[in-house]
Design an enzyme around this catalytic site. Structure first.
Site, PDB file in Angstrom:
ATOM      1  N   THR A 220      -9.662 141.043  18.935  1.00 45.46           N
ATOM      2  CA  THR A 220     -10.363 139.933  18.286  1.00 45.46           C
ATOM      3  C   THR A 220     -10.468 138.777  19.266  1.00 45.46           C
ATOM      4  OG1 THR A 220     -10.444 138.582  16.267  1.00 45.46           O
ATOM      5  CG2 THR A 220      -8.257 138.991  17.164  1.00 45.46           C
ATOM      6  N   ASN A 221     -10.806 137.583  18.769  1.00 47.57           N
ATOM      7  CA  ASN A 221     -10.943 136.414  19.646  1.00 47.57           C
ATOM      8  C   ASN A 221     -10.324 135.202  18.956  1.00 47.57           C
ATOM      9  OD1 ASN A 221     -13.097 135.052  17.997  1.00 47.57           O
ATOM     10  ND2 ASN A 221     -14.127 136.974  18.475  1.00 47.57           N
ATOM     11  N   ARG A 222     -10.391 134.054  19.619  1.00 43.74           N
ATOM     12  CA  ARG A 222      -9.643 132.889  19.129  1.00 43.74           C
ATOM     13  C   ARG A 222     -10.429 132.021  18.151  1.00 43.74           C
ATOM     14  NH1 ARG A 222      -8.432 129.817  23.974  1.00 43.74           N
ATOM     15  NH2 ARG A 222      -7.500 128.349  22.524  1.00 43.74           N
TER      16      ARG A 222
END
Ligand code: CTP
Length: 411
Positions: free
Chosen positions: A210-212
């Site tokens: 995933t990402n932030r």
């Protein structure tokens, strides 16, 4: 929260133990810039005092003593006339009944009868009272007259009994107030699809790539579109945020799910605002069972995830019979860049066939992922560029939605 700034809210508090929560609501409204005039019924005064409300609103709180005191001329009419919204919260079964039948035996009910502004009611009563046919009939009468309702919720009552009749939480009621004030705004009657959050691409049953992205900018956009009266669908990848009141949420996880949801929801929508951080890559293989340490360090091969905006662009270009109807009139993208902000944003504006792109420099510590502020530049298909200063994500969202409304008006 510009929708509440300088709005004149009349808050009628009636005799329920939930009256103490109305003080929190009055405080939240005041902090958001509203001018809050509180009216307490005699029964409400048994639970809370005018001083409680005066202390949080900085304005006089009214009681029946003011009605009969002779100081103010036609106080009940005056209060109702200047208001943008009358909120009756908490509203007892007794007050609902009086309002439904036009009874006016205290300052709050007289004001409700005299007011010409919209009315929002948040009932609070013990188990059985709300479900009672008499109360249900009163609710029907009031709804038929255009009165808005927030709740009641199901849950535990002060009596210890569990059922329907709980006062909605003040934060949620604030959302209902915003929704009611937004009706008839610039986006009224327009379906706006907003995406938010970072997608998750599974690796095995417990792990994801995933990402932030926190989802804050997308959620703020959904709220701003609701404030403008839009019919909002929030296509949300997982976040820790509470969706704004009034948005229909379509929960997705992966880029593929987001693509499907966006294509389905944008059909016939006026606009798509693509604020989600969608994965560009995903694991080629998804393990059916949890990857075990004893099997060694896995080599993860990635493949391209679908590009949602490109998929929308291909439908906008009318690829294939029947696809044209899927086209949202306006499509807005975001560009998260750590270098050559404007150059990269310009090429995304073109390649993704957008009407507008919101470029943000994610290398700055006070803008982009995770934080509450953003510094964005808006680039338009007609070549215009507008750089906005550092501002809260909610303010940035309001600016984007203002421009969206303008684009819808001109195109
Ligand atoms: N986007 C999308 N589908 C993807 C990736 C991004 O629809 N698979 C959308 C984003 O929601 C955003 C815009 O495309 O509105 C630009 O996203 P960004 O991550 O900045 O750019 P990418 O297209 O991923 O390109 P690059 O990796 O080269 O920066």
């Amino acid at each position: 929260m510009s929708i509440l700034t300088s709005k004149h809210i009349l808050l009628a508090v009636t005799g329920s133990i939930a009256a103490y929560k109305a003080a929190d609501l009055a405080s939240k409204l005041t902090q958001a810039g509203a001018l809050v005039d509180v009216i307490l019924t005699p029964a409400a005064e048994k639970f809370v005092t005018p001083l409680t409300f005066q202390s949080v609103t900085g304005r006089k709180a009214f009681t029946d003593a003011d009605l009969w005191g002779g100081e103010a001329h036609v106080l009940h009419v005056g209060l109702g006339q200047g208001a943008d919204l009358l909120v009756v919260a908490p509203a007892t079964a007794n007050t609902l009944a009086k309002m439904a039948h036009g009874l006016a035996d205290n300052l709050a009910t007289i004001t409700a009868l005299a007011a010409r502004c919209p009315i929002l009611v948040a009932p609070a009563m013990d188990v059985g009272m709300f479900e009672h046919p008499a109360t249900q009939e009163n609710v029907r009468i009031l709804c038929g007259r255009g009165v808005y309702f927030a709740g009641p919720d199901e849950g535990r009552m002060a009596s210890g009994l569990v059922g329907r009749g709980r006062f909605v939480e003040p934060a949620e009621l604030l959302g209902h107030i915003r929704l009611t004030l937004g009706f008839g705004g610039k986006l009224a009657g327009k379906k706006i699809v907003v995406t938010a959050g970072g997608t998750q691409e599974p690796l095995d049953p417990v792990r994801v790539l995933t990402n932030r992205s926190s989802g804050k900018q997308g959620y703020a956009l959904a709220q701003a579109a609701l404030d403008a009266g839009g019919t909002v669908v929030l296509v949300a990848a997982p976040t820790a945020l509470t969706p704004p009141v009034g948005a229909r949420v379509v929960a997705v996880r992966t880029a593929e799910e987001m693509k499907e949801a966006v294509l389905a929801e944008s059909a016939g929508a006026e606009a798509l605002v693509m604020a989600a951080a969608v994965a560009d890559f995903r694991p080629k293989q998804v393990a059916g069972n949890k990857l075990k340490k004893r099997d060694g360090i896995p080599q993860i091969e990635l493949e391209a995830a679908p590009d949602v905006l490109l998929a929308v662009a291909s439908t906008r270009l009318g690829a294939g019979a029947g696809m044209r109807s899927r086209k949202p009139r306006i499509v807005i993208g975001f560009a998260a860049e750590s270098r050559d902000l404007i150059g990269n944003a310009e090429s995304k504006l073109q390649s993704k066939n957008l009407d507008m792109i919101v470029a943000n420099d994610i290398s700055a510590p006070d803008a982009g992922f995770g934080v509450d502020t953003n510094r964005v530049t808006l680039l338009f298909a007609d070549g215009r560029k507008i750089s906005l200063p550092l501002m809260g994500k909610d303010e940035a969202a309001e600016a984007v939605i203002e421009h969206l409304a303008a684009l819808l008006e001109t195109q």
